[in-house]
Write a protein that holds these residues in place. Structure first.
Motif, PDB file in Angstrom:
ATOM      1  N   ASN A  73       1.287  -1.460  -0.001  1.00  0.00           N
ATOM      2  CA  ASN A  73      -0.147   0.069   0.155  1.00  0.00           C
ATOM      3  C   ASN A  73       1.378   1.119   0.227  1.00  0.00           C
ATOM      4  N   ALA A  74       1.930   1.243   1.028  1.00  0.00           N
ATOM      5  CA  ALA A  74       2.755   2.395   0.642  1.00  0.00           C
ATOM      6  C   ALA A  74       3.755   2.595  -0.521  1.00  0.00           C
ATOM      7  N   LEU A  75       3.605   1.459  -1.491  1.00  0.00           N
ATOM      8  CA  LEU A  75       4.202   1.862  -2.791  1.00  0.00           C
ATOM      9  C   LEU A  75       3.253   2.087  -3.482  1.00  0.00           C
ATOM     10  N   VAL A  76       2.362   1.466  -3.816  1.00  0.00           N
ATOM     11  CA  VAL A  76       1.269   1.928  -4.520  1.00  0.00           C
ATOM     12  C   VAL A  76       0.984   3.430  -4.118  1.00  0.00           C
ATOM     13  N   ILE A 108       7.353  -5.581  -6.620  1.00  0.00           N
ATOM     14  CA  ILE A 108       9.044  -5.445  -5.761  1.00  0.00           C
ATOM     15  C   ILE A 108       8.597  -6.337  -4.333  1.00  0.00           C
ATOM     16  N   VAL A 109       7.178  -6.144  -3.738  1.00  0.00           N
ATOM     17  CA  VAL A 109       6.805  -6.362  -2.771  1.00  0.00           C
ATOM     18  C   VAL A 109       6.311  -7.722  -3.127  1.00  0.00           C
ATOM     19  N   LEU A 151      18.688 -15.398  -4.035  1.00  0.00           N
ATOM     20  CA  LEU A 151      17.713 -14.140  -4.613  1.00  0.00           C
ATOM     21  C   LEU A 151      17.264 -14.562  -5.634  1.00  0.00           C
ATOM     22  N   ARG A 152      16.723 -14.684  -6.608  1.00  0.00           N
ATOM     23  CA  ARG A 152      16.657 -15.618  -7.805  1.00  0.00           C
ATOM     24  C   ARG A 152      15.317 -16.295  -7.516  1.00  0.00           C
ATOM     25  N   GLY A 153      15.556 -17.375  -5.953  1.00  0.00           N
ATOM     26  CA  GLY A 153      14.549 -18.142  -5.702  1.00  0.00           C
ATOM     27  C   GLY A 153      13.826 -17.422  -5.065  1.00  0.00           C
ATOM     28  N   ILE A 154      13.600 -16.803  -4.429  1.00  0.00           N
ATOM     29  CA  ILE A 154      12.250 -15.619  -4.198  1.00  0.00           C
ATOM     30  C   ILE A 154      11.803 -14.673  -4.353  1.00  0.00           C
ATOM     31  N   ASN A 155      11.832 -14.655  -5.390  1.00  0.00           N
ATOM     32  CA  ASN A 155      12.082 -14.189  -6.559  1.00  0.00           C
ATOM     33  C   ASN A 155      11.564 -14.956  -7.900  1.00  0.00           C
ATOM     34  N   ARG A 156      11.128 -15.758  -8.300  1.00  0.00           N
ATOM     35  CA  ARG A 156      10.362 -16.869  -9.173  1.00  0.00           C
ATOM     36  C   ARG A 156       8.901 -16.385  -9.470  1.00  0.00           C
ATOM     37  N   GLY A 157       9.247 -15.832 -10.667  1.00  0.00           N
ATOM     38  CA  GLY A 157       7.457 -15.627 -11.128  1.00  0.00           C
ATOM     39  C   GLY A 157       7.604 -13.626 -10.865  1.00  0.00           C
ATOM     40  N   MET A 158       9.024 -13.384 -11.219  1.00  0.00           N
ATOM     41  CA  MET A 158       8.941 -11.811 -11.395  1.00  0.00           C
ATOM     42  C   MET A 158       8.133 -11.180 -13.004  1.00  0.00           C
ATOM     43  N   VAL A 159       8.889 -11.747 -13.401  1.00  0.00           N
ATOM     44  CA  VAL A 159       8.364 -11.557 -14.749  1.00  0.00           C
ATOM     45  C   VAL A 159       7.006 -11.469 -15.222  1.00  0.00           C
TER      46      VAL A 159
END
Length: 301
Positions: A73-76, A108-109, A151-159
């Motif tokens: 919410n802060a980002l949005v 990002i979050v 880091l790649r693992g916790i950002n899986r599906g970022m794209v």
């Protein structure tokens, strides 16, 4: 600004509580094995989860969206508000562009949060009492994924999350702006709250319809490897294999539960935000019904 932010956080929490069971059903339907399906449809999935895992099974993974709510919410709020001011005029096109910018940044979050939520929702599928738990909670899930995959693992599906969230928030803001304008939403109107609820509910449904196939792909990519076997190399590989094995209907799997969820989630959020602001602000401050707080979706939304 601080009051709007707090209202959005409280409203978003109400939306998560109302909508999470529908989200659990959606994820289960999206990722189930087509050769040995556990569920025949939305309502059968609801019944099965409650029967096999109790009502608490519908709330698996709720810690993750709750944890990320404040940051999202802060980002949005910040990005959408500043983008709209930078664009100069409050037009439908600028609402879409500002919303798209907010959707892109909050990935990002949102991405790690939804990864943990998906893994938690799939844990103990079909078990009333889980024999073993890979993850104690959403935070433990992210920590273990990070230790194993980095880091790649916790950002899986970022794209795929980025492709989903960017237009989704754009369509949300555009639809909400058009709805509130056409309904003539004004503070002195005795029907202002029902109008807000209706506008938010419809906007949520439109935003999901605009990007749903990508949400299916995102869920499959984030669930990939849970059983120890990795099926997909990337987005296009997931699209090809899913279509080849299950046909075009795979891209609408779980849509019913998603739309059933979209309206009450946004309605609950709007109601909470509106009541909170009505009590916290004087009537003089509520001169006009502007878009106000952003209503969060898939993910969020």
């Amino acid at each position: 600004m601080a009051l709007d932010f707090l209202a959005g956080c409280i409203g978003g929490a109400a939306g998560v509580l109302v909508g999470h069971p529908f989200d659990t059903v959606k994820v289960r339907l999206q990722v189930q094995n087509v050769e040995k399906p556990l569920y025949r449809g939305t309502f059968h999935c609801f019944q099965s989860i409650i029967k096999q895992e109790s009502a608490f099974g519908l709330y698996k993974g709720i810690g993750s969206p709750m944890m990320g709510l404040t940051f999202i919410n802060a980002l949005v709020f910040g990005v959408q508000g500043n983008a709209l001011r930078a664009l100069g005029k409050d037009t439908p096109l600028n609402q879409f562009l500002a919303g798209s910018a907010a959707g892109a940044i909050q990935c990002i979050v949102c991405c790690p949060m939804e990864l943990a939520k998906t893994r938690m929702q799939l844990q103990g599928t079909g078990e009333y009492k889980q024999k073993t738990k890979n993850y104690k909670n959403s935070l433990d899930c992210l920590i273990k994924i990070y230790r194993k995959e980095g880091l790649r693992g916790i950002n899986r599906g970022m794209v795929s999350t980025f492709i989903r969230e960017t237009p989704s928030f754009g369509f949300y803001f555009l639809t909400y702006d058009c709805m509130t304008r056409s309904l003539g939403c004004e503070a002195e109107d005795s029907y202002v709250i029902p109008k807000l609820l209706f506008s938010g509910g419809i906007s949520g449904m439109v935003s999901w319809l605009s990007i749903y196939p990508m949400d299916v792909i995102k869920s499959r990519l984030q669930a990939d490897g849970v059983g120890g076997i990795t099926q997909y190399k990337g987005i296009m590989d997931c699209v090809r294999k899913s279509y080849h094995e299950e046909g075009w209907r795979v891209f609408t799997r779980g849509l019913t539960s998603t739309l059933l969820r979209a309206f009450p989630v946004n309605a609950a959020t709007f109601a909470t935000v509106t009541v909170f602001l009505m009590y916290m602000r004087s009537d003089d401050d509520l001169r006009e019904c502007d878009p106000g707080p952003v209503i969060q979706q898939p993910s969020s939304l």
